[in-house]
Design a protein around this motif. Structure first.
Motif, PDB file in Angstrom:
ATOM      1  N   TYR A   1      16.913  67.746  -5.234  1.00 32.01           N
ATOM      2  CA  TYR A   1      17.705  67.821  -6.464  1.00 32.01           C
ATOM      3  C   TYR A   1      18.854  68.830  -6.356  1.00 32.01           C
TER       4      TYR A   1
ATOM      5  N   THR B   1       8.349  56.644  -8.644  1.00 35.08           N
ATOM      6  CA  THR B   1       8.649  57.233  -7.334  1.00 35.08           C
ATOM      7  C   THR B   1       8.103  56.367  -6.216  1.00 35.08           C
TER       8      THR B   1
ATOM      9  N   LEU C   1      12.979  57.553  -8.184  1.00 37.63           N
ATOM     10  CA  LEU C   1      13.149  58.377  -6.993  1.00 37.63           C
ATOM     11  C   LEU C   1      12.632  57.589  -5.795  1.00 37.63           C
TER      12      LEU C   1
END
Length: 323
Positions: free
Chosen positions: A31, A266, A293
């Motif tokens: 991030y 994810t 993600l």
């Protein structure tokens, strides 16, 4: 409807620290130094409670159908408040598996989950395909309105896609095409597309708008084109905090992984393998999802690797596609 999707794709390695539930911690450095602010994608977590499918009478011979026993194990963990369902080393034949909230389906090394090629094992259900209401066969792995779910570990899920898919002539060599035609099935009038049976061909002829049939009304008519209603391998609908990690998916009948209207999903260290000739054999189709993600994944398919989409307009064009 397209949600305010935030999707972060990365090939940054994850740290090796493992949580108590055998899921890997996501390296927060992914991030860092982004050109815009992005919310953290929330990860599921699970209690220490676990069961092994062996405790439910499964048989790892590649012949015995273990559909009920695997789903019974998932139901037990769900009803107990959550935890892990372990699929141990072995060859496990099964029909569709339904994931329930607070369950981590964990596969040990050398665990192969093989989905049956008996199409009648997959009920025809009402669903949405690219935002168009239709019917399709239930996916081999299915979850709807679930929260805090995962498929993790080291195993492989194989859904026998060749028994469902049509094949284009121009994707094969002359000898491959000749061998395929001689194996049975149906070839269209133009001689350019092979279908595994009459039902698949009939469904194709009824599908003016891509893979959505029209003029099919009764249950008998839907059953007659069952093979055409080939499912995606993993269908996760309107669910939150979803994790796919470490596992391999292969030979999907259609798209492989299809999260629809999900939040906080994810994919970490996931592998997808479909043959080069696999029609609509996309690895991942994120449809109308919010917060995704995808890290450390390997996608080797005969069609798209990753699609981010929001459905179709009434005229059949994908949204955002020009006239």
């Amino acid at each position: 409807m397209l949600l305010g999707a935030v999707c972060l794709l990365s090939f940054t390695s994850c740290c090796n620290n493992k949580c108590d539930d055998n899921t890997k911690a996501i390296d927060e450095s992914i991030y860092s130094d982004l050109p815009f602010d992005i919310p953290r994608v929330e990860q599921p977590s699970f209690p220490a409670y676990e069961v092994n499918i062996k405790d439910f009478g499964v048989v790892a011979d590649g012949v015995t159908l273990n559909t009920k026993t695997i789903n019974d194990a998932i139901k037990k963990v769900n009803q107990n408040g959550g935890g892990k369902v372990v699929i141990p080393t072995g060859l496990w034949l099964t029909g569709p598996i339904e994931l329930l909230s607070n369950v981590n389906l964990y596969t040990e090394k050398n665990a192969l989950v093989l989905f049956t090629d008996d199409h009648t094992a997959y009920p025809i259900i009402e669903t949405s395909f690219e935002d168009l209401e239709t019917r399709r066969c239930q996916a081999p792995i299915y979850a709807k309105e679930a929260e805090n779910i995962a498929i993790t570990g080291y195993g492989t899920f194989d859904s026998a896609g060749d028994n469902w898919r049509q094949v284009k002539k121009d994707k094969l060599t002359a000898s491959q095409w000749s061998k395929l035609v001689k194996s049975g099935g149906v070839v269209d009038e133009a001689g350019k597309m092979w279908y595994p049976n009459e039902g698949a061909y009939k469904g194709a002829m009824a599908s003016i708008d891509f893979n959505v049939p029209t003029g099919i009304e009764t249950n008998e008519e839907w059953n007659s084109i069952r093979t055409w209603l080939r499912p995606v391998l993993v269908s996760i609908v309107k669910s939150k905090k979803v994790l796919l990690e470490g596992v391999t998916f292969k030979n999907s009948p259609s798209w492989c992984i299809h999260p629809l209207s999900c939040e906080h999903i994810t994919l970490n260290d996931v592998k997808v393998f479909n043959p080069w000739y696999s029609q609509n054999g996309d690895a991942l189709d994120l449809e109308s999802c919010n917060y995704a993600l995808i890290v450390n994944c390997l996608f080797d398919t005969g069609d798209d690797a990753i699609c981010i989409k929001s459905g179709k307009n009434e005229d059949g064009r994908r949204r955002g596609e020009p006239y």
